[in-house]
Write an enzyme that holds these catalytic residues in place. Structure first.
Site, PDB file in Angstrom:
ATOM      1  N   TRP A  89       0.818  -1.224   0.000  1.00 52.26           N
ATOM      2  CA  TRP A  89       0.000   0.000   0.000  1.00 52.26           C
ATOM      3  C   TRP A  89       0.845   1.266   0.000  1.00 52.26           C
ATOM      4  O   TRP A  89       0.332   2.340  -0.278  1.00 52.26           O
ATOM      5  CB  TRP A  89      -0.936   0.007   1.228  1.00 52.26           C
ATOM      6  N   LYS A 141      -2.314  -8.623  -7.411  1.00 52.47           N
ATOM      7  CA  LYS A 141      -3.223  -8.230  -6.319  1.00 52.47           C
ATOM      8  C   LYS A 141      -2.652  -7.000  -5.629  1.00 52.47           C
ATOM      9  O   LYS A 141      -1.689  -7.090  -4.878  1.00 52.47           O
ATOM     10  CB  LYS A 141      -3.371  -9.345  -5.278  1.00 52.47           C
ATOM     11  N   GLY A 196       6.616  -6.488   0.658  1.00 48.65           N
ATOM     12  CA  GLY A 196       5.851  -6.423   1.906  1.00 48.65           C
ATOM     13  C   GLY A 196       6.714  -6.851   3.069  1.00 48.65           C
ATOM     14  O   GLY A 196       7.946  -6.746   3.019  1.00 48.65           O
ATOM     15  N   SER A 197       6.067  -7.383   4.099  1.00 51.12           N
ATOM     16  CA  SER A 197       6.804  -7.656   5.342  1.00 51.12           C
ATOM     17  C   SER A 197       7.612  -8.952   5.259  1.00 51.12           C
ATOM     18  O   SER A 197       7.282  -9.870   4.488  1.00 51.12           O
ATOM     19  CB  SER A 197       5.824  -7.750   6.509  1.00 51.12           C
ATOM     20  N   GLU A 220      10.871  -8.452  -1.844  1.00 50.66           N
ATOM     21  CA  GLU A 220      11.422  -7.198  -1.314  1.00 50.66           C
ATOM     22  C   GLU A 220      10.740  -7.001   0.033  1.00 50.66           C
ATOM     23  O   GLU A 220       9.574  -6.631   0.105  1.00 50.66           O
ATOM     24  CB  GLU A 220      11.146  -6.059  -2.295  1.00 50.66           C
ATOM     25  N   CYS A 236      10.123   1.255   2.769  1.00 49.45           N
ATOM     26  CA  CYS A 236      10.979   0.145   3.232  1.00 49.45           C
ATOM     27  C   CYS A 236      12.433   0.582   3.365  1.00 49.45           C
ATOM     28  O   CYS A 236      13.201  -0.058   4.062  1.00 49.45           O
ATOM     29  CB  CYS A 236      10.919  -1.012   2.241  1.00 49.45           C
ATOM     30  N   GLU A 285      11.245  -2.404  12.092  1.00 52.65           N
ATOM     31  CA  GLU A 285      10.832  -1.306  11.214  1.00 52.65           C
ATOM     32  C   GLU A 285       9.683  -0.516  11.875  1.00 52.65           C
ATOM     33  O   GLU A 285       8.697  -1.107  12.314  1.00 52.65           O
ATOM     34  CB  GLU A 285      10.332  -1.963   9.926  1.00 52.65           C
TER      35      GLU A 285
HETATM   36  C1  SIN Z   1       9.423   0.610  -0.814  1.00 55.15           C
HETATM   37  O1  SIN Z   1       9.209   1.253   0.185  1.00 55.15           O
HETATM   38  O2  SIN Z   1       9.220  -0.620  -0.843  1.00 55.15           O
HETATM   39  C2  SIN Z   1       9.911   1.205  -2.113  1.00 55.15           C
HETATM   40  C3  SIN Z   1      10.606   2.479  -1.948  1.00 55.15           C
HETATM   41  C4  SIN Z   1      11.148   3.027  -3.243  1.00 55.15           C
HETATM   42  O3  SIN Z   1      11.150   2.368  -4.287  1.00 55.15           O
HETATM   43  O4  SIN Z   1      11.600   4.165  -3.206  1.00 55.15           O
END
Ligand code: SIN
Length: 479
Positions: free
Chosen positions: A150, A174, A227-228, A249, A283, A384
């Site tokens: 999201w 999805k 995601g996580s 990722e 992330c 995180e």
């Molecule tokens: C992410 O938060 O997974 C992607 C961040 C980005 O591509 O800058």
């Protein structure tokens, strides 16, 4: 007036079986924005049926033709920047200027894949005998599943689907339950760009049921997930059934190291960009700042001052820099991290509370927060946070800085600020992360191999690495 957006399977805009739906709410106001189908395993299988049916026709199209369709998709995304950014801000909360930036970022993955794919092929290598020739081919893996987050509702979809489609895969996607509207709008534009029916299918709904159905289906040859780490572990177990390839990722816990020889103004600019973009919900945003003792107070003072420039509010309002957190679970986590740090001895230098910036807004707005006295046992040093909270600790020498930076099972991004080139090179080599920003707080780009080390995941997205990820390696030995 909330709208209803349907899902896309085999070129048809469909409802879930039983017509079940769920609501998407603006995280800034809590008001309903739209409803979407609540799909599950049944629709997940129908989407794979469509992608499998379309696979042969799409992979046989010349690479140049596929690329020009993907390029047209990117052009249409850019041409619809305003509408897409508006939807993105309403469903996700980020300020409109950032949403527009994300649309441009999303389009850059499509343009990048379209540029590279026509030149992407295999090799011819010398055979082991004079009478033999070896050709190495790179065929598309087949049906690809994408499960996207999201926090970047547009860019994480195009980062996966641009290269997948350009090399000849078909896809099921999805988008995240919290913010699926931008993804559905992107799917509509893909059709307008000429992506044939069934090549791209998009469904919304029950993440666990859909993910299980896709990994339980031998026709899905690859799943790409952002995601996580916790969900990544579940997917790894499920992928064992059909040995499905995964790109993952996952979570990050980026360290941001500032040496005493750094350009402090640049370090603060980089910290603001890396940490406070998207209200700290990325992330790759720094979770742990480590600053050399001799400049510690000065760095804190400068960062404190910069935080004063941030403005909370609805992302559609002019001048707003910082939107809400996505939901109440996110609020609870950020609250817990601030309270835990303070209980364990951190000093609150700024912020630290949740407010409603105006009577019509929700209470999910975290005041930009600065904590000093970060120590390794604090939750914020280990997990995180996903919020606008900068926690800063001290180090004395380079060895200690690198040890602190690496004291984590995660390794997605890391940042180091120094004017000493030799030290910069040592930092780049010593810090265990897939992405290292040296004097650079804005590392995101479609041309680089984005991805993590350790428990931050597998695989790379962006540039030619993304094309490799959606192709098999096959060699043909001709005698
Ligand atoms: C992410 O938060 O997974 C992607 C961040 C980005 O591509 O800058």
């Amino acid at each position: 007036m909330p709208v209803h957006m349907r899902n896309l399977i085999a070129g048809n805009w469909i409802e879930a079986s039983g017509r079940a739906t769920f609501e998407i709410r603006d995280p800034a106001t809590d008001e309903p924005v739209a409803s979407v189908p609540l799909c599950g395993a049944t629709e997940a299988v129908l989407a794979v049926d469509a992608a499998a049916e379309a696979a042969a026709g799409w992979r046989q199209r010349p690479a140049l033709e596929r690329s020009s369709i993907v390029r047209r998709w990117g052009d249409l995304v850019l041409a619809h920047t305003n509408e897409l950014a508006d939807v993105l801000t309403r469903e996700q909360g980020k300020p409109l200027a950032e949403a527009r930036g994300e649309i441009a970022y999303a389009a850059s993955f499509l343009a990048g894949a379209a540029d590279l794919a026509p030149h992407f092929g295999g090799d011819v290598i010398p055979g082991p005998a004079a009478s033999k020739h070896i050709f190495v081919l790179r065929p598309p893996v087949g049906v690809v599943a994408a499960i996207t987050p999201w926090n970047f509702p547009a860019a994480m979809i195009t980062r996966k689907l641009g290269p997948a489609l350009a090399v000849g895969c078909t896809a099921v996607v999805k988008p995240a339950e919290q913010a699926p509207l931008t993804g559905l709008a992107l799917a509509r534009l893909a059709g307008e760009a000429g992506v044939p029916a069934g090549v791209l299918n998009a469904i919304t709904g029950d993440a666990a049921a859909i993910g299980r159905a896709w990994l339980g289906d031998a026709r899905v040859r690859k799943l790409s997930f952002t995601g996580s780490t916790a969900v990544g572990r579940v997917l790894i177990r499920q992928a064992a059934e059909h040995i499905t390839r995964l790109s993952l990722e996952l979570g990050g816990l980026a360290p941001f190291v500032v040496f005493e020889d750094a350009d402090l103004a640049a370090a603060v600019r980089g910290a603001m960009l890396a940490k406070f973009r998207n209200a700290g919900q990325t992330c790759i945003c720094p979770n742990r700042f480590y600053v050399q003792r001799s400049i510690y107070e000065e760095f804190l003072g400068r960062l404190h001052h910069a935080l004063g420039e941030l403005r909370l509010g609805h992302g559609l309002d002019a001048g707003v820099t910082t939107g809400p957190l996505i939901d109440d679970d996110a609020v609870a986590k950020v609250r817990m991290h601030i309270a835990d740090a303070r209980d364990r001895g951190a000093s609150l230098r700024k912020g630290g509370d949740f407010v409603r910036p105006s009577a019509t807004l929700s209470g999910r707005f975290c005041t930009p927060t600065l904590l000093s006295g970060l120590t390794p046992e604090m939750a914020i040093a280990r997990e995180e946070t996903f919020g606008p909270v900068a926690a800063v600790g001290i180090f004395d020498d380079e060895a200690e800085a690198f040890a602190l930076a690496n004291a984590s099972p995660y390794g997605l991004a890391a940042y180091a600020y120094t004017r000493d080139l030799a030290r910069a090179m040592r930092a780049a080599e010593a810090i265990e992360a897939g992405i290292v920003g040296i004097n650079d707080g804005g590392v995101s780009t479609a041309v680089a191999p984005f991805g993590g080390l350790k428990e931050s995941g597998w695989g790379r997205e962006g540039g030619r690495w993304a094309l490799e990820a959606y192709t098999d390696v096959k060699y043909v030995s001709i005698a």
